[in-house]
Design an enzyme around this catalytic site. Structure first.
Site, short mmCIF file in Angstrom:
data_model
loop_
_atom_site.label_atom_id
_atom_site.label_comp_id
_atom_site.label_asym_id
_atom_site.label_seq_id
_atom_site.Cartn_x
_atom_site.Cartn_y
_atom_site.Cartn_z
N VAL A 162 0.82 -1.22 0.00
CA VAL A 162 0.00 0.00 0.00
C VAL A 162 0.85 1.27 0.00
CG1 VAL A 162 -1.97 -1.12 1.10
CG2 VAL A 162 -0.26 0.05 2.51
N ASN A 215 -7.40 -2.15 5.80
CA ASN A 215 -6.95 -2.67 7.08
C ASN A 215 -5.44 -2.61 7.30
OD1 ASN A 215 -7.26 -4.57 9.57
ND2 ASN A 215 -5.83 -5.67 8.22
N SER A 271 -8.70 3.32 14.79
CA SER A 271 -8.33 2.89 16.14
C SER A 271 -8.87 3.91 17.13
CB SER A 271 -6.81 2.81 16.27
OG SER A 271 -6.40 2.66 17.62
N TYR A 302 1.66 6.56 15.47
CA TYR A 302 0.49 5.71 15.22
C TYR A 302 -0.79 6.48 15.53
CZ TYR A 302 -2.55 1.58 15.43
OH TYR A 302 -3.56 0.67 15.22
N SER A 325 -1.47 9.01 12.82
CA SER A 325 -1.94 8.38 11.58
C SER A 325 -3.39 7.96 11.69
CB SER A 325 -1.06 7.18 11.23
OG SER A 325 -1.25 6.09 12.12
N LYS A 326 -3.79 7.41 12.82
CA LYS A 326 -5.16 6.93 12.96
C LYS A 326 -6.15 8.09 13.13
CE LYS A 326 -4.43 2.54 12.49
NZ LYS A 326 -4.98 1.79 11.35
#
Length: 254
Positions: free
Chosen positions: A68, A94, A147, A160, A163-164
């Site tokens: 991706v 995902n 998330s 993280y 990004s979420k």
């Protein structure tokens, strides 16, 4: 009119499907009658999963190599899915990675790696599939796996979390734009589940402390995601778009 949360006749592409939640969503889709394309970089694992999906009831199951972080790989993947399954109805975005450690100690390369997969990759997959649906005049359905860390933070996971949070906002922004093309975009926000990314963490003192912060006093089991997934993948959610559904044992409330 009453709708069943089944996926008979649906053609579903799941990224990051070589393990964890991606592989689980593939099994849920297969059990509920969907044809499934599982995509990831680790194609050796995908071949084993494809055989299992056929046994679980998938009319068709195919494995496709996908990075991706690579735009050319994404376009080739979408074309391959359409050719092998005879179309595409649902994208499950995902694929994801994490780089643990304090932000002050992270390198620019660490940050870029997380953004490339978790944010840029989700964006490129959504755009590629939506262009296919727009150009063919067919409806589409995107389920982004975000998330609860897109809405709250935890120590040592800054990139993280960023990004979420981007995935949550992307879900809403694309839902607004794509509605005119009959394309729905929703997200699932899992709380804490044990996957390869955090394997062993919940046996540590810090992991046990995390569990104590969850109102239901346990981490999630993969099957806890089945209902939300089937809701968003099926016509049961036909009037939902731009939603981000937390599945976290109440963690966002704590």
């Amino acid at each position: 009119m009453t709708f069943k949360a089944d996926l008979a006749g649906r053609k579903i592409l799941i990224t990051g499907a070589s393990s964890g939640l991606g592989a689980h969503f593939a099994r849920v889709a297969a059990r509920n009658g969907g044809s499934v394309a599982v995509a990831a970089r680790r194609t050796d694992r995908l071949e084993e999963l494809v055989a299992e999906l056929g046994e679980l009831g998938a009319p068709q199951a195919v494995a496709i190599g996908l990075d991706v972080g690579d735009g050319a790989s994404i376009h080739a993947c979408v074309a391959d899915v359409v050719a092998q399954l005879g179309g595409l109805d649902i994208l499950v975005n995902n694929a994801g990675i994490a780089r643990s450690g304090l932000a002050i100690d992270q390198t620019a390369e660490d940050f870029d790696a997380v953004m490339s997969v978790n944010l840029r990759g989700v964006w490129l997959m959504a755009i590629a599939t939506s262009r296919h649906w727009r150009d063919t005049g067919t409806p589409g359905n995107i389920i982004n796996i975000a998330s609860i860390l897109g809405e709250r933070v935890s120590l040592g996971t800054a990139s993280y979390c960023v990004s979420k949070a981007g995935v949550v906002q992307m879900t809403k922004a694309l839902a607004l734009e794509f509605a005119r093309n009959n394309i729905r975009v929703n997200a699932i926000e899992p709380g804490y589940f044990e996957t390869e990314i955090n394997e062993g963490y919940f046996e540590t003192d810090a992991g046990k402390a995390t569990i104590r912060q969850i109102p239901m006093r346990r981490i999630g089991r993969f099957e806890d995601l089945d209902g939300p997934f089937l809701l968003l993948a099926s016509d049961a959610s036909r009037f939902m778009t731009g939603a981000a559904v937390p599945v976290d044992g109440g963690h966002l409330l704590a």
